[in-house]
Write an enzyme that holds these catalytic residues in place. Structure first.
Site, PDB file in Angstrom:
ATOM      1  N   GLU A  73       7.944  -0.550  -2.706  1.00 28.53           N
ATOM      2  CA  GLU A  73       8.843  -1.590  -3.213  1.00 28.53           C
ATOM      3  C   GLU A  73       9.987  -1.752  -2.220  1.00 28.53           C
ATOM      4  OE1 GLU A  73      10.038  -0.691  -7.206  1.00 28.53           O
ATOM      5  OE2 GLU A  73       7.986  -0.917  -7.970  1.00 28.53           O
ATOM      6  N   GLY A  82      10.013   3.379  -0.503  1.00 31.24           N
ATOM      7  CA  GLY A  82       8.914   3.507   0.444  1.00 31.24           C
ATOM      8  C   GLY A  82       8.379   4.918   0.410  1.00 31.24           C
ATOM      9  N   ARG A 102      -5.018   8.105   5.122  1.00 31.61           N
ATOM     10  CA  ARG A 102      -4.319   8.563   6.333  1.00 31.61           C
ATOM     11  C   ARG A 102      -5.281   8.836   7.476  1.00 31.61           C
ATOM     12  NH1 ARG A 102       0.327  12.241   3.299  1.00 31.61           N
ATOM     13  NH2 ARG A 102       1.674  10.442   2.953  1.00 31.61           N
ATOM     14  N   HIS A 139       0.205  -1.466  33.847  1.00 34.39           N
ATOM     15  CA  HIS A 139       0.024  -2.897  34.117  1.00 34.39           C
ATOM     16  C   HIS A 139       1.271  -3.545  34.734  1.00 34.39           C
ATOM     17  CE1 HIS A 139      -3.599  -2.646  31.644  1.00 34.39           C
ATOM     18  NE2 HIS A 139      -3.877  -3.900  31.941  1.00 34.39           N
ATOM     19  N   GLY A 157       4.427  -5.707  35.230  1.00 38.67           N
ATOM     20  CA  GLY A 157       4.838  -6.961  34.589  1.00 38.67           C
ATOM     21  C   GLY A 157       3.727  -7.588  33.769  1.00 38.67           C
ATOM     22  N   GLU A 185       1.329   4.353   5.554  1.00 38.93           N
ATOM     23  CA  GLU A 185       0.552   5.477   4.998  1.00 38.93           C
ATOM     24  C   GLU A 185       1.304   6.791   5.197  1.00 38.93           C
ATOM     25  OE1 GLU A 185      -2.553   3.462   3.343  1.00 38.93           O
ATOM     26  OE2 GLU A 185      -2.764   5.621   3.561  1.00 38.93           O
ATOM     27  N   GLY A 186       2.605   6.708   5.085  1.00 41.12           N
ATOM     28  CA  GLY A 186       3.455   7.886   5.288  1.00 41.12           C
ATOM     29  C   GLY A 186       3.966   7.918   6.706  1.00 41.12           C
ATOM     30  N   GLU A 246       7.618  11.297   9.901  1.00 37.84           N
ATOM     31  CA  GLU A 246       8.507  12.291   9.305  1.00 37.84           C
ATOM     32  C   GLU A 246       7.921  12.825   7.997  1.00 37.84           C
ATOM     33  OE1 GLU A 246       9.353   9.280  10.421  1.00 37.84           O
ATOM     34  OE2 GLU A 246      10.448   9.864  12.221  1.00 37.84           O
TER      35      GLU A 246
END
Lengths: 381, 261
Positions: free
Chosen positions: A127, A131, A243, A338, A340, A363-364, A367
């Site tokens: 929400e 989180g 996960r 690569h 630029g 998905e977490g 941390e």
């Protein structure tokens, strides 16, 4: 220790690779810029069976083992990580929620249509103010007769535009806090359910992410998933395969970025030689390759552990955090190789760099994974 | 409707190599792939099967490498697969291949339609569909790009020609060779692939088909390939040097000399 994939796992990997390289890879940039994937693609994936990968065969699914499934996701992600998350949310979260906690009636009603891709699944836990702290969610469901009356807002809902069913977490007993959370199966045509505007994201642009709103939304009491108060348990028990799915996504992105970097380093000439001749480039390639290999082993092992039960949370989090950090590191180095050209859209590494970023968040967060890992270590010792 | 599709396992296009003695094209290294034109025939077979609630059989002649192609066809929706495998079949020219396929198809039983790709990309002979029709004593229409109408005993098809197409009506059963314009082949479903992995592939030898070395005797056929040889390699390009204006001028002169402009 056996590092060989079995016949089914090889079959799934090769089939997904063929599909992804033919039908997804050539259009990845176009869909990224359009910020949507074609509807026909969802139809084709449904026909090919990608929406029933983990569902039992009795419901029309393929009944795959977790590693076969993860190998398919990795290949899809290599070609288009947005398509991967579309499939992952449907298969890992929405379908599995019903497989694990649905009543026989709910399973019969929804799973065959979900396997066919007629009903796409979404998962709404987060929400605007909740989180990582999922227990702090504020949406409510009040039982009135044979209905729940739902109010609140959910965000970061993947597949919201085309989902037919939302596995939604709400507080049925707000006074009980985390213990008062329950899961509801909300059909798209639920009165009082509204889908918001498409989020404009940094990466995974062609996957659909939106807010959804409930305003006195009416959900039949029979659509309660599991028991009242079981919501967080349900949410967390699905996280393992979800996960590992994000781990596979990160792995796929990293591999794609590495392939591009390797190719470019052989083609690009500076000071009269290909830049792959410089040790500075070689060491980058060596480190990228090593991190990818380590991520692959962690992700595959976590997938195998998922098959055995739910005590794999620590290993799953290790795989998720390592693979997602590796993907961010590898895509960053791919851009660097690569020069630029890595900073412009003509080269795919720019997209990989953007797509990788969220794997450390959803998905977490990284941390949150470290909290899970440290808890599992401390519990064991 | 029972449809039979013939498919051939060929080398990957990049790996097609002519035998050093010029006697033919080397067999596919590794597994090879299904002849791309046959993939269109398989797809058309699956579509007709779906439309008519019919049955689709696939058949391949040659060595054991044909099994991989048959399994691909099974994954795409074929119901039954037949591998005609015998050392005698390995070096078969198109006419003998057609004889072997005809014997196999007759052994399968009653059928309504035989579909083939218009040619195989290894030897490019494009002779098998017509020879097969001859052996089966059936009408043949080759280079078909569309089934306009399909009845139990009749088909109306569009047949490609150099400057357009012909509309041909044929009785059924018939042998129809298809071109790539006929459809867009699907990818095999995951379930189809899993099913195909363990599905039965019936294998028939020369003895099973009541064919022997004499029946397949090369001298009995009027077909002989004198020599296979790869096309000459492309000559090396010429790099023009100078300022952009000089290069443009040189290019202009060369194109004019070559009467391109």
């Amino acid at each position: 220790m056996d590092f060989e994939l079995n016949e089914q796992q090889l079959l799934m990997r090769d089939s997904a690779r063929e599909f992804a390289q033919k039908r997804l890879a050539p259009f990845a940039r176009e869909w990224d810029e359009a910020e949507e994937m074609p509807k026909e693609l969802l139809k084709e994936m449904a026909e090919l069976g990608y929406f029933g990968m983990l569902l039992p065969e009795e419901f029309g699914g393929l009944g795959l083992d977790p590693l076969s499934y993860i190998l398919a996701l990795e290949e899809i992600s290599k070609a288009n990580a947005s398509v991967e998350i579309t499939l992952s949310v449907h298969n890992s979260l929405a379908c599995q929620a019903i497989v694990k906690y649905g009543t026989e009636e709910q399973k019969k009603k929804y799973l065959p249509r979900m396997a066919k891709g007629e009903l796409l699944g979404a998962y709404s836990l987060s929400e605007p103010d909740a989180g990582t702290d999922a227990g702090g969610l504020k949406s409510t469901a009040v039982k009135k007769g044979d209905k729940y009356i739902v109010n609140g807002t959910k965000n970061w809902v993947t597949n919201a535009a085309y989902a037919g069913i939302f596995v939604t977490f709400v507080k049925t007993r707000p006074e009980l806090g985390r213990e008062g959370i329950s899961a509801l199966l909300m059909e798209r045509n639920t009165k009082g359910l509204a889908v918001g505007e498409k989020e404009r994201k940094m990466g995974l642009k062609c996957s659909d992410t939106r807010e959804i709103f409930f305003s006195d939304a009416e959900v039949p009491a029979g659509n309660l998933l599991g028991q009242e108060g079981q919501g967080l348990k349900i949410a967390f028990s699905l996280l393992n395969i979800g996960r590992v799915g994000v781990g596979a996504q990160a792995l796929g992105i990293a591999e794609a970025a590495f392939d591009e970097a390797l190719k470019y380093s052989r083609q690009r000439v500076a000071f009269g030689v290909p830049i792959a001749n410089f040790q500075a480039t070689q060491f980058k390639l060596a480190d990228m390759s090593t991190k990818i290999e380590a991520a692959r082993l962690l992700v595959y092992k976590a997938a195998l552990l998922c098959e055995d039960g739910e005590n794999a949370a620590g290993e799953v989090s290790m795989a998720k955090v390592f693979a997602s950090e590796a993907a961010n590191w590898v895509t960053n180095e791919a851009v660097q190789i690569h020069g630029g050209y890595g900073y412009v859209k003509e080269y795919a590494v720019e997209r990989y760099f953007r797509d990788a970023r969220v794997t450390e968040i959803y998905e977490g967060t990284s941390e949150a994974q470290k909290i899970v890992i440290s808890r599992s270590i401390l519990k064991k010792s | 409707m029972h449809i039979v599709v013939c498919c051939k396992q060929v080398p990957e296009i990049a790996g097609i190599k002519v035998a050093p003695d010029g006697s033919g094209v080397l067999p596919p290294p590794g597994g090879g792939m299904v002849n791309p034109f046959d993939v269109y025939a398989i797809e058309e077979g699956v579509r007709i099967k779906e439309k008519t609630s019919g049955k689709l059989s696939v058949i391949s002649s040659g060595g054991p490498t044909g099994e991989a192609g048959l399994r691909e066809a099974l994954a795409l929706g074929a119901d039954e697969a037949y591998l005609l495998s015998d050392p005698l079949f390995l070096t078969a020219d198109p006419l003998r291949t057609a004889l072997v396929l005809a014997a196999g198809i007759k052994k399968i039983g009653a059928f309504d339609l035989v579909l083939c790709g218009k040619q195989a990309v290894d030897d490019d002979s494009s002779a098998v569909p017509a020879a097969l029709a001859q052996n089966l004593e059936l009408p043949q229409v080759i280079f078909v790009k569309k089934f306009e109408e399909l009845q139990p005993k009749m088909a109306k098809v569009f047949r490609m020609t150099d400057d357009g197409y012909e509309v041909v009506e044929t009785s059924l059963p018939a042998v129809v060779g298809v071109v790539k314009e006929i459809n867009e082949p699907r990818l095999p479903s995951l379930k189809g692939k899993m099913r195909a992995k363990s599905a039965k592939v019936t294998t028939w030898s020369a003895a099973d088909l009541e064919l022997d070395a004499q029946a397949l005797n090369p001298s009995g056929f009027g077909y002989k390939v004198e020599q296979f040889y790869p096309p000459p390699p492309r000559p090396k390009g010429e790099m023009l040097t100078g300022t952009p204006e000089e290069i443009a001028e040189k290019l202009f002169q060369k194109l004019r000399q070559a009467q391109v402009i």
